[in-house]
Design a protein around this motif. Structure first.
Motif, PDB file in Angstrom:
ATOM      1  N   TYR A   1       0.705  -1.444   0.044  1.00 48.28           N
ATOM      2  CA  TYR A   1      -0.038  -0.031   0.014  1.00 48.28           C
ATOM      3  C   TYR A   1       0.845   1.185  -0.086  1.00 48.28           C
ATOM      4  N   VAL A   2       1.727   1.270   0.904  1.00 49.81           N
ATOM      5  CA  VAL A   2       2.769   2.428   1.124  1.00 49.81           C
ATOM      6  C   VAL A   2       3.642   2.605  -0.251  1.00 49.81           C
ATOM      7  N   MET A   3       3.955   1.513  -0.556  1.00 51.04           N
ATOM      8  CA  MET A   3       5.113   1.567  -1.934  1.00 51.04           C
ATOM      9  C   MET A   3       4.069   2.002  -3.155  1.00 51.04           C
ATOM     10  N   THR A   4       2.775   1.566  -2.918  1.00 54.31           N
ATOM     11  CA  THR A   4       2.085   1.871  -4.336  1.00 54.31           C
ATOM     12  C   THR A   4       1.937   3.482  -4.358  1.00 54.31           C
ATOM     13  N   LEU A   5       1.403   4.235  -3.108  1.00 53.67           N
ATOM     14  CA  LEU A   5       1.605   5.509  -3.098  1.00 53.67           C
ATOM     15  C   LEU A   5       2.764   6.317  -3.737  1.00 53.67           C
ATOM     16  N   VAL A   6       3.671   5.847  -2.784  1.00 57.39           N
ATOM     17  CA  VAL A   6       5.290   6.393  -2.951  1.00 57.39           C
ATOM     18  C   VAL A   6       5.649   6.388  -4.501  1.00 57.39           C
ATOM     19  N   TRP A   7       5.518   5.210  -5.136  1.00 50.39           N
ATOM     20  CA  TRP A   7       5.903   5.354  -6.476  1.00 50.39           C
ATOM     21  C   TRP A   7       5.067   5.936  -7.582  1.00 50.39           C
ATOM     22  N   THR A   8       3.649   5.926  -7.045  1.00 48.72           N
ATOM     23  CA  THR A   8       2.950   6.690  -8.037  1.00 48.72           C
ATOM     24  C   THR A   8       2.952   8.174  -7.981  1.00 48.72           C
ATOM     25  N   ALA A   9       3.385   8.587  -6.765  1.00 52.75           N
ATOM     26  CA  ALA A   9       3.713  10.092  -6.435  1.00 52.75           C
ATOM     27  C   ALA A   9       5.105  10.310  -7.366  1.00 52.75           C
ATOM     28  N   VAL A  10       5.981   9.374  -7.406  1.00 47.13           N
ATOM     29  CA  VAL A  10       7.286   9.640  -7.992  1.00 47.13           C
ATOM     30  C   VAL A  10       6.862   9.686  -9.441  1.00 47.13           C
ATOM     31  N   ALA A  11       6.219   8.792  -9.884  1.00 46.07           N
ATOM     32  CA  ALA A  11       5.824   8.686 -11.232  1.00 46.07           C
ATOM     33  C   ALA A  11       5.156   9.964 -11.815  1.00 46.07           C
ATOM     34  N   TRP A  12       4.394  10.347 -11.258  1.00 48.50           N
ATOM     35  CA  TRP A  12       3.465  11.739 -11.547  1.00 48.50           C
ATOM     36  C   TRP A  12       4.363  12.730 -11.647  1.00 48.50           C
ATOM     37  N   GLN A  13       5.575  12.952 -10.746  1.00 48.22           N
ATOM     38  CA  GLN A  13       6.412  14.096 -10.745  1.00 48.22           C
ATOM     39  C   GLN A  13       7.278  13.949 -12.220  1.00 48.22           C
ATOM     40  N   VAL A  14       7.769  12.645 -12.416  1.00 52.30           N
ATOM     41  CA  VAL A  14       8.625  12.521 -13.741  1.00 52.30           C
ATOM     42  C   VAL A  14       7.828  12.899 -14.860  1.00 52.30           C
ATOM     43  N   CYS A  15       6.513  12.327 -14.815  1.00 51.60           N
ATOM     44  CA  CYS A  15       5.566  12.953 -15.983  1.00 51.60           C
ATOM     45  C   CYS A  15       5.538  14.217 -16.109  1.00 51.60           C
ATOM     46  N   SER A  16       5.096  15.005 -15.025  1.00 49.14           N
ATOM     47  CA  SER A  16       5.008  16.183 -14.987  1.00 49.14           C
ATOM     48  C   SER A  16       6.291  17.291 -15.488  1.00 49.14           C
ATOM     49  N   VAL A  17       7.444  16.648 -14.951  1.00 46.40           N
ATOM     50  CA  VAL A  17       8.578  17.423 -15.580  1.00 46.40           C
ATOM     51  C   VAL A  17       8.589  17.285 -17.037  1.00 46.40           C
ATOM     52  N   GLY A  18       8.131  16.247 -17.676  1.00 50.49           N
ATOM     53  CA  GLY A  18       8.131  16.032 -18.982  1.00 50.49           C
ATOM     54  C   GLY A  18       7.415  16.897 -19.693  1.00 50.49           C
ATOM     55  N   VAL A  19       5.976  16.931 -19.240  1.00 50.99           N
ATOM     56  CA  VAL A  19       4.950  17.778 -19.630  1.00 50.99           C
ATOM     57  C   VAL A  19       5.387  19.246 -19.642  1.00 50.99           C
ATOM     58  N   VAL A  20       5.937  19.719 -18.744  1.00 48.37           N
ATOM     59  CA  VAL A  20       6.270  21.216 -18.488  1.00 48.37           C
ATOM     60  C   VAL A  20       7.372  21.449 -19.427  1.00 48.37           C
ATOM     61  N   GLY A  21       8.397  20.638 -19.412  1.00 51.94           N
ATOM     62  CA  GLY A  21       9.604  20.756 -20.362  1.00 51.94           C
ATOM     63  C   GLY A  21       9.292  20.799 -21.680  1.00 51.94           C
ATOM     64  N   LEU A  22       8.272  20.044 -22.224  1.00 58.91           N
ATOM     65  CA  LEU A  22       7.698  20.088 -23.617  1.00 58.91           C
ATOM     66  C   LEU A  22       7.115  21.416 -23.850  1.00 58.91           C
ATOM     67  N   ILE A  23       6.262  22.032 -22.872  1.00 57.77           N
ATOM     68  CA  ILE A  23       5.748  23.094 -23.232  1.00 57.77           C
ATOM     69  C   ILE A  23       6.905  24.336 -23.302  1.00 57.77           C
ATOM     70  N   PHE A  24       7.886  24.075 -22.582  1.00 61.17           N
ATOM     71  CA  PHE A  24       9.087  24.951 -22.580  1.00 61.17           C
ATOM     72  C   PHE A  24       9.764  25.003 -23.932  1.00 61.17           C
ATOM     73  N   VAL A  25      10.109  23.671 -24.342  1.00 61.06           N
ATOM     74  CA  VAL A  25      11.060  23.324 -25.518  1.00 61.06           C
ATOM     75  C   VAL A  25      10.160  23.621 -26.644  1.00 61.06           C
ATOM     76  N   VAL A  26       9.012  23.276 -26.889  1.00 62.60           N
ATOM     77  CA  VAL A  26       8.257  23.238 -28.072  1.00 62.60           C
ATOM     78  C   VAL A  26       7.089  23.989 -27.975  1.00 62.60           C
ATOM     79  N   SER A  27       5.847  23.434 -27.337  1.00 60.46           N
ATOM     80  CA  SER A  27       4.740  24.213 -27.198  1.00 60.46           C
ATOM     81  C   SER A  27       3.942  23.091 -26.567  1.00 60.46           C
ATOM     82  N   SER A  28       2.741  23.898 -26.037  1.00 59.64           N
ATOM     83  CA  SER A  28       1.378  23.409 -25.023  1.00 59.64           C
ATOM     84  C   SER A  28       0.901  22.042 -25.973  1.00 59.64           C
ATOM     85  N   LEU A  29       0.646  22.488 -26.981  1.00 61.75           N
ATOM     86  CA  LEU A  29      -0.019  21.434 -28.130  1.00 61.75           C
ATOM     87  C   LEU A  29       0.823  20.366 -28.300  1.00 61.75           C
ATOM     88  N   PHE A  30       2.125  20.612 -28.600  1.00 63.28           N
ATOM     89  CA  PHE A  30       3.008  19.208 -28.917  1.00 63.28           C
ATOM     90  C   PHE A  30       3.022  18.510 -27.581  1.00 63.28           C
TER      91      PHE A  30
END
Length: 366
Positions: free
Chosen positions: A269-298
């Motif tokens: 239970y604890v590990m599921t919550l922890v790794w889900t939280a980490v995965a969302w942050q990794v995803c978010s960095v990619g999302v915002v990074g692509l907005i910065f480097v390319v565009s929101s649509l991309f």
């Protein structure tokens, strides 16, 4: 790189400001794009599968599922510490005030928290494969928001991509054979899951366009540390909102019982919550990074590539059924993605040609 940019009309003194691609060398730009694509795909796919696993094993707190989407933001302080400062002495006089920045981050953070809550509710009532494919509607919403907020231009290939991805999601909304959904979910809750997921996709698209607008018109900085700062501050606000919601809703009182009754045990239970939280942050960095480097649509288009990953992972992990409608929806989504990537390749060639022409004119005038 702004989509469908017309490089012939660009003056050489404003070329770098209008084309983010030219902030970097060619290989650096493609490396940044590839790295952020990896972050987005790996993070999103892992987070959705783990989120569905949390519900499947007995978790039922939507506020907890909302909280873990942003709660791991402190780990981003580690790479931020080693990155060069985002402060640029040459532009310090034009930087927005602390009050203005605080207002922006507060507004985006609250919007992010509400969006995460809708996504959590949608994932509670839908199978992971249906949820993932339905999220493709965000591209159609982003097309509208990008046009009005970011002055996004569209070619036939981009429109083709938007239509195909939107139609892919529309197929799922009329699919009455979605018998692989979570057990015990009534028809109206299933419908609620559809509504929440589509609503979350609309808010998410608005959020991406507003972030792009903030980068281009307000922050006006060109370092990756700005990307991390945006993610850290907005996630901090969203986390605070989620914590308030967790306590105000009373779901906090049920977490101990939820942990004890988790199908795979307390540690899982604890590990599921922890790794889900980490995965969302990794995803978010990619999302915002692509907005910065390319565009929101991309950035939004790349998010749909997970359509090819999450459903397959869901079949393996949760034994979701890949019926004919889902297979067609998946193929349409991949076709739409390929259309947009090809358009991005064409834009890349145009931008590089424009840069070469400007350099040649400057050389000939010397």
């Amino acid at each position: 790189m702004p989509d469908n940019q017309e490089p012939i009309l660009i003056k050489d003194e404003t070329l770098t400001d209008q084309l983010p691609l030219l902030r970097f060398n060619r290989w650096q730009w493609w490396f940044m794009v590839a790295l952020n694509i990896f972050f987005l795909l790996a993070g999103q796919s892992a987070a959705v599968v783990l989120g569905r696993f949390y519900y499947a094993q007995g978790g039922n707190s939507t506020w907890m599922a909302t909280l873990i989407q942003t709660a791991a933001f402190p780990i981003l302080l580690i790479p931020l510490f080693f990155l060069p400062s985002s402060k640029d002495p040459s532009t310090s006089s034009t930087q927005p005030s602390i009050t203005k920045l605080a207002s922006i981050y507060l507004s985006l953070g609250v919007l992010l928290a509400g969006d995460n809550m809708l996504y959590s509710t949608g994932l509670l009532y839908l199978s992971a494969s249906t949820y993932s494919l339905l999220c493709a509607t965000q591209l159609a919403f982003n097309a509208v928001f990008s046009f009005f907020i970011n002055s996004q231009k569209f070619t036939s290939l981009i429109l083709n991509s938007v239509v195909l991805l939107s139609f892919s999601a529309a197929l799922l909304s009329v699919n009455e054979e979605d018998s692989d959904g979570p057990s015990g979910v009534s028809k109206w809750k299933h419908a609620l899951g559809f509504i929440c997921t589509v609503g979350a996709s609309a808010i998410y698209s608005l959020l991406l366009s507003l972030m792009q607008f903030t980068f281009q018109k307000i922050l006006k900085k060109e370092t990756f540390s700005v990307v991390l700062e945006m993610q850290i501050y907005t996630s901090a606000v969203a986390t605070c909102v989620s914590i308030v919601g967790l306590f105000a809703s009373g779901e906090w009182n049920t977490l101990q019982e939820e942990m004890e009754g988790f199908g795979k045990g307390r540690v899982s239970y604890v590990m599921t919550l922890v790794w889900t939280a980490v995965a969302w942050q990794v995803c978010s960095v990619g999302v915002v990074g692509l907005i910065f480097v390319v565009s929101s649509l991309f950035s939004n288009v790349i998010s749909t590539v997970a359509l090819a990953v999450v459903p397959i992972a869901s079949v393996i992990v949760f034994h979701d059924k890949m019926n004919g409608v889902k297979i067609i929806a998946l193929l349409l989504a991949l076709w739409g993605f390929a259309s947009y990537i090809y358009q991005n390749y064409i834009d890349d060639c145009k931008v590089r040609k424009a840069q070469t022409d400007v350099e040649n004119r400057n050389d000939s005038s010397c």
